[in-house]
Design a protein around this motif. Structure first.
Motif, mmCIF file in Angstrom:
data_model
loop_
_atom_site.group_PDB
_atom_site.id
_atom_site.type_symbol
_atom_site.label_atom_id
_atom_site.label_comp_id
_atom_site.label_asym_id
_atom_site.label_seq_id
_atom_site.Cartn_x
_atom_site.Cartn_y
_atom_site.Cartn_z
ATOM 1 N N MET A 112 45.534 38.813 32.865
ATOM 2 C CA MET A 112 45.699 39.637 34.068
ATOM 3 C C MET A 112 45.803 41.111 33.706
ATOM 4 N N GLU A 113 46.295 41.422 32.524
ATOM 5 C CA GLU A 113 46.397 42.817 32.100
ATOM 6 C C GLU A 113 45.010 43.451 32.004
ATOM 7 N N ALA A 114 44.022 42.684 31.529
ATOM 8 C CA ALA A 114 42.655 43.208 31.415
ATOM 9 C C ALA A 114 42.063 43.465 32.792
ATOM 10 N N VAL A 115 42.328 42.560 33.732
ATOM 11 C CA VAL A 115 41.811 42.738 35.095
ATOM 12 C C VAL A 115 42.508 43.924 35.768
ATOM 13 N N ALA A 116 43.820 44.057 35.564
ATOM 14 C CA ALA A 116 44.553 45.178 36.153
ATOM 15 C C ALA A 116 44.106 46.507 35.552
ATOM 16 N N ALA A 117 43.839 46.532 34.239
ATOM 17 C CA ALA A 117 43.362 47.764 33.607
ATOM 18 C C ALA A 117 41.982 48.147 34.137
ATOM 19 N N LEU A 118 41.131 47.148 34.332
ATOM 20 C CA LEU A 118 39.814 47.423 34.906
ATOM 21 C C LEU A 118 39.943 47.960 36.329
ATOM 22 N N ALA A 119 40.842 47.377 37.113
ATOM 23 C CA ALA A 119 41.057 47.850 38.481
ATOM 24 C C ALA A 119 41.544 49.299 38.491
ATOM 25 N N ALA A 120 42.425 49.655 37.564
ATOM 26 C CA ALA A 120 42.926 51.035 37.495
ATOM 27 C C ALA A 120 41.803 51.995 37.105
ATOM 28 N N ARG A 121 40.960 51.598 36.128
ATOM 29 C CA ARG A 121 39.826 52.451 35.743
ATOM 30 C C ARG A 121 38.846 52.618 36.898
ATOM 31 N N ALA A 122 38.614 51.532 37.616
ATOM 32 C CA ALA A 122 37.683 51.587 38.746
ATOM 33 C C ALA A 122 38.221 52.505 39.840
ATOM 34 N N ARG A 123 39.519 52.440 40.093
ATOM 35 C CA ARG A 123 40.125 53.301 41.110
ATOM 36 C C ARG A 123 40.007 54.776 40.729
ATOM 37 N N LYS A 124 40.212 55.078 39.433
ATOM 38 C CA LYS A 124 40.065 56.456 38.963
ATOM 39 C C LYS A 124 38.629 56.953 39.102
ATOM 40 N N SER A 125 37.681 56.035 38.966
ATOM 41 C CA SER A 125 36.262 56.408 39.064
ATOM 42 C C SER A 125 35.795 56.573 40.505
ATOM 43 N N GLY A 126 36.567 56.097 41.465
ATOM 44 C CA GLY A 126 36.194 56.266 42.864
ATOM 45 C C GLY A 126 35.831 54.983 43.581
ATOM 46 N N VAL A 127 36.002 53.849 42.945
ATOM 47 C CA VAL A 127 35.735 52.564 43.593
ATOM 48 C C VAL A 127 36.920 52.230 44.485
ATOM 49 N N ARG A 128 36.652 51.923 45.739
ATOM 50 C CA ARG A 128 37.736 51.669 46.697
ATOM 51 C C ARG A 128 37.957 50.182 46.973
ATOM 52 N N ALA A 129 36.917 49.349 46.821
ATOM 53 C CA ALA A 129 37.047 47.915 47.100
ATOM 54 C C ALA A 129 36.609 47.131 45.870
ATOM 55 N N LEU A 130 37.471 46.230 45.433
ATOM 56 C CA LEU A 130 37.195 45.419 44.250
ATOM 57 C C LEU A 130 37.195 43.959 44.669
ATOM 58 N N SER A 131 36.075 43.245 44.426
ATOM 59 C CA SER A 131 35.970 41.824 44.758
ATOM 60 C C SER A 131 35.949 41.017 43.472
ATOM 61 N N LEU A 132 36.860 40.053 43.376
ATOM 62 C CA LEU A 132 36.894 39.160 42.232
ATOM 63 C C LEU A 132 36.182 37.869 42.617
ATOM 64 N N VAL A 133 35.147 37.506 41.856
ATOM 65 C CA VAL A 133 34.364 36.313 42.152
ATOM 66 C C VAL A 133 34.922 35.155 41.342
ATOM 67 N N THR A 134 35.279 34.082 42.040
ATOM 68 C CA THR A 134 35.829 32.890 41.408
ATOM 69 C C THR A 134 35.138 31.668 41.993
ATOM 70 N N VAL A 135 35.468 30.478 41.489
ATOM 71 C CA VAL A 135 34.996 29.225 42.076
ATOM 72 C C VAL A 135 36.186 28.491 42.652
ATOM 73 N N GLU A 136 35.915 27.591 43.580
ATOM 74 C CA GLU A 136 36.984 26.827 44.217
ATOM 75 C C GLU A 136 37.529 25.797 43.248
ATOM 76 N N ALA A 137 38.843 25.691 43.149
ATOM 77 C CA ALA A 137 39.460 24.733 42.224
ATOM 78 C C ALA A 137 39.105 23.318 42.646
ATOM 79 N N GLY A 138 38.746 22.502 41.671
ATOM 80 C CA GLY A 138 38.396 21.122 41.940
ATOM 81 C C GLY A 138 36.952 20.912 42.357
ATOM 82 N N ALA A 139 36.190 21.989 42.480
ATOM 83 C CA ALA A 139 34.774 21.870 42.852
ATOM 84 C C ALA A 139 33.982 21.461 41.617
ATOM 85 N N PRO A 140 32.869 20.749 41.806
ATOM 86 C CA PRO A 140 32.079 20.330 40.645
ATOM 87 C C PRO A 140 31.413 21.481 39.935
#
Length: 140
Positions: A112-140
């Protein structure tokens, strides 16, 4: 009364050829093969040991096109190439100039530290919306 005759040459009729339906089938199979080849090359490759993070709720939607990939060890990848620190900052600034949204594909065991650091860098660069792409748990 005199009769004049002139020979008339009639073309010999050729029997109608029956339409061959296998030609249409060959065309369809060829187009399907072409589609599969093109669609397989459009998606950028993920790192070899990438496993999607899982989630229990399916809210929101995002496109993974031009998205960033965070691997297990926190490294950033874009379109199949690994980015160093300077490359990541340049990518984030370019993304912020084009759009205020960024899509990130997250590895299942990414810290989570890596994701939070990326979010902070993105915010400094001017990115306002961050979408994390995942899969549904238990899906094939």
């Amino acid at each position: 009364m005199k009769r004049y005759t002139k020979p008339i040459h009639l073309q010999q009729l050729t029997p109608q050829r029956r339409a061959d339906s296998s030609l249409a089938l060959i065309n369809v199979v060829f187009l399907l093969l072409l589609f599969l080849l093109v669609s397989g090359t459009l998606r950028p490759p993920l790192p070899e040991d990438f496993a999607w993070a899982e989630t229990t709720r399916s809210e929101g939607a995002s496109s993974i096109r031009n998205g960033l990939v965070i691997t297990r060890d926190g490294k950033a990848w874009v379109e199949g190439t690994q980015l160093d620190e300077a490359g990541l900052i340049a990518f984030l600034e370019q993304t912020a100039a084009e759009s205020d949204r960024l899509t990130v594909q997250v590895h299942k065991h990414a810290r989570m530290e890596a994701v939070a650091a990326l979010a902070a860098r993105a915010r400094k660069s001017g990115v306002r919306a961050l979408s994390l792409v995942t899969v549904e748990a238990g899906a094939p």
